[in-house]
Design a protein around this motif. Structure first.
Motif, PDB file in Angstrom:
ATOM      1  N   ARG A 217      -7.498  24.141 -35.165  1.00 33.00           N
ATOM      2  CA  ARG A 217      -6.094  23.856 -34.894  1.00 33.00           C
ATOM      3  C   ARG A 217      -5.749  24.228 -33.449  1.00 33.00           C
ATOM      4  NH1 ARG A 217      -1.914  23.393 -38.466  1.00 33.00           N
ATOM      5  NH2 ARG A 217      -3.239  24.235 -40.137  1.00 33.00           N
ATOM      6  N   ALA A 218      -4.994  23.387 -32.778  1.00 35.38           N
ATOM      7  CA  ALA A 218      -4.555  23.699 -31.423  1.00 35.38           C
ATOM      8  C   ALA A 218      -3.624  24.905 -31.437  1.00 35.38           C
ATOM      9  CB  ALA A 218      -3.848  22.492 -30.809  1.00 35.38           C
ATOM     10  N   ALA A 219      -3.756  25.750 -30.416  1.00 37.31           N
ATOM     11  CA  ALA A 219      -2.932  26.965 -30.322  1.00 37.31           C
ATOM     12  C   ALA A 219      -1.682  26.652 -29.509  1.00 37.31           C
ATOM     13  CB  ALA A 219      -3.728  28.082 -29.666  1.00 37.31           C
ATOM     14  N   LEU A 220      -0.594  26.359 -30.197  1.00 29.85           N
ATOM     15  CA  LEU A 220       0.623  25.908 -29.529  1.00 29.85           C
ATOM     16  C   LEU A 220       1.819  26.782 -29.879  1.00 29.85           C
ATOM     17  CD1 LEU A 220       0.095  22.071 -30.032  1.00 29.85           C
ATOM     18  CD2 LEU A 220      -0.353  23.419 -27.972  1.00 29.85           C
ATOM     19  N   GLY A 221       1.593  28.093 -29.872  1.00 28.22           N
ATOM     20  CA  GLY A 221       2.662  29.033 -30.175  1.00 28.22           C
ATOM     21  C   GLY A 221       3.240  29.665 -28.926  1.00 28.22           C
ATOM     22  N   PRO A 222       4.258  30.504 -29.080  1.00 30.78           N
ATOM     23  CA  PRO A 222       4.919  31.125 -27.919  1.00 30.78           C
ATOM     24  C   PRO A 222       4.017  32.042 -27.120  1.00 30.78           C
ATOM     25  CG  PRO A 222       5.678  32.089 -30.004  1.00 30.78           C
ATOM     26  CD  PRO A 222       4.873  30.884 -30.356  1.00 30.78           C
ATOM     27  N   GLU A 223       2.872  32.443 -27.702  1.00 31.73           N
ATOM     28  CA  GLU A 223       1.957  33.319 -26.963  1.00 31.73           C
ATOM     29  C   GLU A 223       1.422  32.646 -25.696  1.00 31.73           C
ATOM     30  OE1 GLU A 223      -0.367  30.975 -30.019  1.00 31.73           O
ATOM     31  OE2 GLU A 223       1.472  32.197 -30.032  1.00 31.73           O
ATOM     32  N   LEU A 224       1.487  31.324 -25.622  1.00 32.21           N
ATOM     33  CA  LEU A 224       1.017  30.632 -24.427  1.00 32.21           C
ATOM     34  C   LEU A 224       1.847  30.988 -23.189  1.00 32.21           C
ATOM     35  CD1 LEU A 224       0.260  27.029 -25.749  1.00 32.21           C
ATOM     36  CD2 LEU A 224      -1.394  28.646 -24.826  1.00 32.21           C
ATOM     37  N   LEU A 225       3.056  31.467 -23.391  1.00 31.47           N
ATOM     38  CA  LEU A 225       3.951  31.772 -22.274  1.00 31.47           C
ATOM     39  C   LEU A 225       4.047  33.266 -21.986  1.00 31.47           C
ATOM     40  CD1 LEU A 225       6.826  29.237 -23.036  1.00 31.47           C
ATOM     41  CD2 LEU A 225       4.885  28.962 -21.481  1.00 31.47           C
ATOM     42  N   VAL A 226       3.309  34.084 -22.730  1.00 32.06           N
ATOM     43  CA  VAL A 226       3.360  35.531 -22.527  1.00 32.06           C
ATOM     44  C   VAL A 226       2.743  35.881 -21.177  1.00 32.06           C
ATOM     45  CG1 VAL A 226       2.479  37.753 -23.345  1.00 32.06           C
ATOM     46  CG2 VAL A 226       3.343  36.069 -24.984  1.00 32.06           C
ATOM     47  N   GLN A 227       3.449  36.638 -20.374  1.00 28.83           N
ATOM     48  CA  GLN A 227       2.952  37.072 -19.071  1.00 28.83           C
ATOM     49  C   GLN A 227       2.297  38.438 -19.220  1.00 28.83           C
ATOM     50  OE1 GLN A 227       3.527  34.987 -15.983  1.00 28.83           O
ATOM     51  NE2 GLN A 227       3.531  33.717 -17.816  1.00 28.83           N
ATOM     52  N   GLY A 228       1.162  38.474 -19.894  1.00 30.15           N
ATOM     53  CA  GLY A 228       0.487  39.739 -20.127  1.00 30.15           C
ATOM     54  C   GLY A 228      -0.916  39.534 -20.648  1.00 30.15           C
ATOM     55  N   ALA A 230      -2.255  39.833 -23.435  1.00 28.26           N
ATOM     56  CA  ALA A 230      -2.434  39.193 -24.741  1.00 28.26           C
ATOM     57  C   ALA A 230      -2.615  37.681 -24.619  1.00 28.26           C
ATOM     58  CB  ALA A 230      -1.243  39.500 -25.646  1.00 28.26           C
ATOM     59  N   ASN A 231      -2.268  37.120 -23.478  1.00 29.78           N
ATOM     60  CA  ASN A 231      -2.373  35.680 -23.258  1.00 29.78           C
ATOM     61  C   ASN A 231      -3.617  35.404 -22.409  1.00 29.78           C
ATOM     62  OD1 ASN A 231      -2.147  32.998 -22.575  1.00 29.78           O
ATOM     63  ND2 ASN A 231      -0.113  33.173 -21.641  1.00 29.78           N
ATOM     64  N   PRO A 232      -4.685  34.819 -22.985  1.00 35.23           N
ATOM     65  CA  PRO A 232      -5.912  34.582 -22.215  1.00 35.23           C
ATOM     66  C   PRO A 232      -5.694  33.727 -20.973  1.00 35.23           C
ATOM     67  CG  PRO A 232      -6.339  34.326 -24.558  1.00 35.23           C
ATOM     68  CD  PRO A 232      -4.854  34.450 -24.401  1.00 35.23           C
ATOM     69  N   LEU A 233      -4.808  32.726 -21.051  1.00 35.70           N
ATOM     70  CA  LEU A 233      -4.577  31.890 -19.878  1.00 35.70           C
ATOM     71  C   LEU A 233      -3.974  32.716 -18.752  1.00 35.70           C
ATOM     72  CD1 LEU A 233      -4.453  29.260 -18.317  1.00 35.70           C
ATOM     73  CD2 LEU A 233      -2.272  28.756 -19.446  1.00 35.70           C
ATOM     74  N   PHE A 234      -2.997  33.550 -19.076  1.00 39.75           N
ATOM     75  CA  PHE A 234      -2.416  34.397 -18.042  1.00 39.75           C
ATOM     76  C   PHE A 234      -3.475  35.311 -17.447  1.00 39.75           C
ATOM     77  CE2 PHE A 234      -0.700  38.482 -16.713  1.00 39.75           C
ATOM     78  CZ  PHE A 234       0.235  38.081 -15.766  1.00 39.75           C
ATOM     79  N   ARG A 235      -4.338  35.874 -18.284  1.00 35.82           N
ATOM     80  CA  ARG A 235      -5.370  36.792 -17.805  1.00 35.82           C
ATOM     81  C   ARG A 235      -6.341  36.086 -16.862  1.00 35.82           C
ATOM     82  NH1 ARG A 235      -6.973  41.850 -19.151  1.00 35.82           N
ATOM     83  NH2 ARG A 235      -9.193  42.378 -19.038  1.00 35.82           N
ATOM     84  N   VAL A 236      -6.733  34.865 -17.197  1.00 36.60           N
ATOM     85  CA  VAL A 236      -7.639  34.100 -16.337  1.00 36.60           C
ATOM     86  C   VAL A 236      -6.965  33.799 -15.000  1.00 36.60           C
ATOM     87  CG1 VAL A 236      -8.753  31.838 -16.059  1.00 36.60           C
ATOM     88  CG2 VAL A 236      -8.996  33.109 -18.205  1.00 36.60           C
ATOM     89  N   ARG A 237      -5.736  33.334 -15.052  1.00 35.96           N
ATOM     90  CA  ARG A 237      -5.052  32.979 -13.811  1.00 35.96           C
ATOM     91  C   ARG A 237      -4.711  34.216 -12.985  1.00 35.96           C
ATOM     92  NH1 ARG A 237      -0.394  28.798 -15.377  1.00 35.96           N
ATOM     93  NH2 ARG A 237      -0.774  27.788 -13.393  1.00 35.96           N
ATOM     94  N   TYR A 238      -4.401  35.317 -13.667  1.00 37.31           N
ATOM     95  CA  TYR A 238      -4.096  36.542 -12.932  1.00 37.31           C
ATOM     96  C   TYR A 238      -5.350  37.085 -12.261  1.00 37.31           C
ATOM     97  CZ  TYR A 238      -2.460  41.237 -11.866  1.00 37.31           C
ATOM     98  OH  TYR A 238      -2.141  42.402 -11.211  1.00 37.31           O
ATOM     99  N   ALA A 239      -6.498  36.969 -12.930  1.00 35.21           N
ATOM    100  CA  ALA A 239      -7.754  37.408 -12.316  1.00 35.21           C
ATOM    101  C   ALA A 239      -8.014  36.593 -11.047  1.00 35.21           C
ATOM    102  CB  ALA A 239      -8.911  37.252 -13.301  1.00 35.21           C
ATOM    103  N   HIS A 240      -7.779  35.286 -11.106  1.00 36.66           N
ATOM    104  CA  HIS A 240      -7.951  34.458  -9.913  1.00 36.66           C
ATOM    105  C   HIS A 240      -6.994  34.893  -8.813  1.00 36.66           C
ATOM    106  CE1 HIS A 240      -6.510  31.024  -7.460  1.00 36.66           C
ATOM    107  NE2 HIS A 240      -7.809  30.890  -7.246  1.00 36.66           N
ATOM    108  N   ALA A 241      -5.723  35.081  -9.160  1.00 39.25           N
ATOM    109  CA  ALA A 241      -4.730  35.478  -8.165  1.00 39.25           C
ATOM    110  C   ALA A 241      -5.073  36.840  -7.563  1.00 39.25           C
ATOM    111  CB  ALA A 241      -3.341  35.508  -8.796  1.00 39.25           C
ATOM    112  N   ARG A 242      -5.575  37.747  -8.404  1.00 43.33           N
ATOM    113  CA  ARG A 242      -5.940  39.071  -7.911  1.00 43.33           C
ATOM    114  C   ARG A 242      -7.118  38.977  -6.948  1.00 43.33           C
ATOM    115  NH1 ARG A 242      -4.466  43.239  -5.599  1.00 43.33           N
ATOM    116  NH2 ARG A 242      -5.842  45.052  -5.801  1.00 43.33           N
ATOM    117  N   ALA A 243      -8.092  38.129  -7.256  1.00 45.81           N
ATOM    118  CA  ALA A 243      -9.230  37.949  -6.353  1.00 45.81           C
ATOM    119  C   ALA A 243      -8.765  37.432  -5.001  1.00 45.81           C
ATOM    120  CB  ALA A 243     -10.243  36.997  -6.979  1.00 45.81           C
ATOM    121  N   ARG A 244      -7.844  36.490  -4.999  1.00 45.84           N
ATOM    122  CA  ARG A 244      -7.323  35.964  -3.734  1.00 45.84           C
ATOM    123  C   ARG A 244      -6.519  37.036  -2.988  1.00 45.84           C
ATOM    124  NH1 ARG A 244     -11.088  33.149  -4.265  1.00 45.84           N
ATOM    125  NH2 ARG A 244     -11.031  30.998  -4.994  1.00 45.84           N
TER     126      ARG A 244
END
Length: 354
Positions: A217-228, A230-244
């Motif tokens: 099932r696609a994961a389409l809940g409010p967790e996608l917008l969590v800035q922390g 707990a949200n894998p997408l945020f963690r991936v993008r934050y790791a990239h931003a931190r590296a830069r």
């Protein structure tokens, strides 16, 4: 030497053996090497001798000996052993040399690190239903296989939803060709691209559609917008931003990344994941599985933060930048490049500031 380099080295040894008439077999399109399992010998293992023994009409041990002779002298290969019924086990030269080669490859190739030509002979046509998850998945798969050299055409059974374009989706034709892209579980009935865009925006919507395996099932809940965390997408993008941010911080302190790989123990998991990245991209393309790439990015982000917290790339306080800091910065920058490149293949932006 990276795993991809080792695979090419073994394949070259097979070709040499055939050219020299030491083996009479069809040369395989590719050779797979894997990390040695716990308790095994060497850094990597390969079963190519077992695969070629039948066509060569020779015992696997004899095939392994023929290949060992031609691989052992290659640069970057420290030792080649024959184990079990005919496995080749490779010990690479000093890890620092191999790690440096990986970091150099990332630096030279940039966002294209992990791209290749393994699928250059393939001309593919994917067909999908008029459904948002199928459309986004087909688009991501197109990017993955194109990055491996394939030529691709995508069609939809009906006219596209106009909102798909806002999700980055393009369709080449409409109709019903004979090769459908199957195994993709649709989103719940009535959920449209427009609704997903309104709720999540294009990046989070694509992640929610692509991160689970196609049959889940696609994961389409409010967790996608969590800035922390707990949200894998945020963690991936934050790791990239931190590296830069580390690169910018180093510039303010007057130093840049070095050419050596860090010796810190905490660097090992991150170095290994970066070395494995080309293989993950190729597997994602072969299996039409963008979720594999998403999981790889999560693992890289997790290892990046562990490394960053244990071995800070920037000096603290009055500490002067050292060779260790420059080496750590090189690894952090490579991680950021891998994360940005992987997100790009999934059609997701990698902001430099979050």
């Amino acid at each position: 030497m990276t795993p991809a380099d080792l695979s090419r080295t073994v394949l070259h040894a097979v070709r040499r053996a055939v050219d020299e008439d030491a083996l009479r077999v069809p040369v395989p399109a590719r050779v797979r090497v894997e990390r040695t399992r716990p308790g095994g010998s060497g850094d990597y293992a390969c079963a190519v001798a077992l695969q070629l023994a039948g066509p060569a009409a020779l015992p696997a041990l004899e095939v392994a000996a023929i290949l060992r002779e031609r691989v052992a002298a290659e640069p970057g290969v420290g030792r080649v052993e024959i184990t079990g019924p005919g496995f080749l086990s490779f010990t690479l030269d000093a890890p620092a040399a191999g790690d440096r080669a990986v970091l150099d490859a990332v630096r030279e190739q940039g966002l294209a690190y992990g791209h290749g030509d393994a699928l250059r002979e393939e001309i593919l046509q994917f067909h999908h239903a008029r459904e948002v998850r199928a459309a986004v998945t087909a688009h991501a798969v197109r990017r993955l296989v194109t990055a491996q050299g394939a030529r691709v055409r995508v069609s939809c059974e009906e006219a596209s939803d106009p909102d798909w374009a806002r999700l980055g989706v393009t369709v080449d034709a409409h109709g019903t060709p004979p090769v459908p892209l199957t195994g993709i579980r649709p989103v719940p009935a009535g959920v449209t691209a427009g609704e997903l865009l309104e709720r999540f925006g294009p990046d989070a919507a694509r992640w929610g559609l692509l991160r689970p395996a196609g049959h889940d099932r696609a994961a389409l809940g409010p967790e996608l917008l969590v800035q922390g965390e707990a949200n894998p997408l945020f963690r991936v993008r934050y790791a990239h931003a931190r590296a830069r941010a580390l690169t910018r911080g180093a510039a303010l302190l007057g130093f840049t990344a070095g050419h050596a790989a860090p010796h810190d123990g905490a660097a090992r998991p991150l170095l290994d994941l970066i070395a494995d990245h080309p293989g993950v991209l190729l597997a994602g393309a072969r299996h039409r599985a963008p979720d594999r790439v998403a999981r790889q990015l999560e693992a890289v982000a997790h290892a990046f933060f562990d490394f960053h917290d244990s071995c800070p790339p920037l000096p603290a306080g009055d500490e002067k930048p050292s060779a260790a800091h420059r080496a750590r910065l090189a690894l952090a920058e490579a991680a950021g490049t891998v994360l940005a490149g992987g997100l790009s293949l999934l059609g997701i932006r990698a902001p430099e500031h979050l």
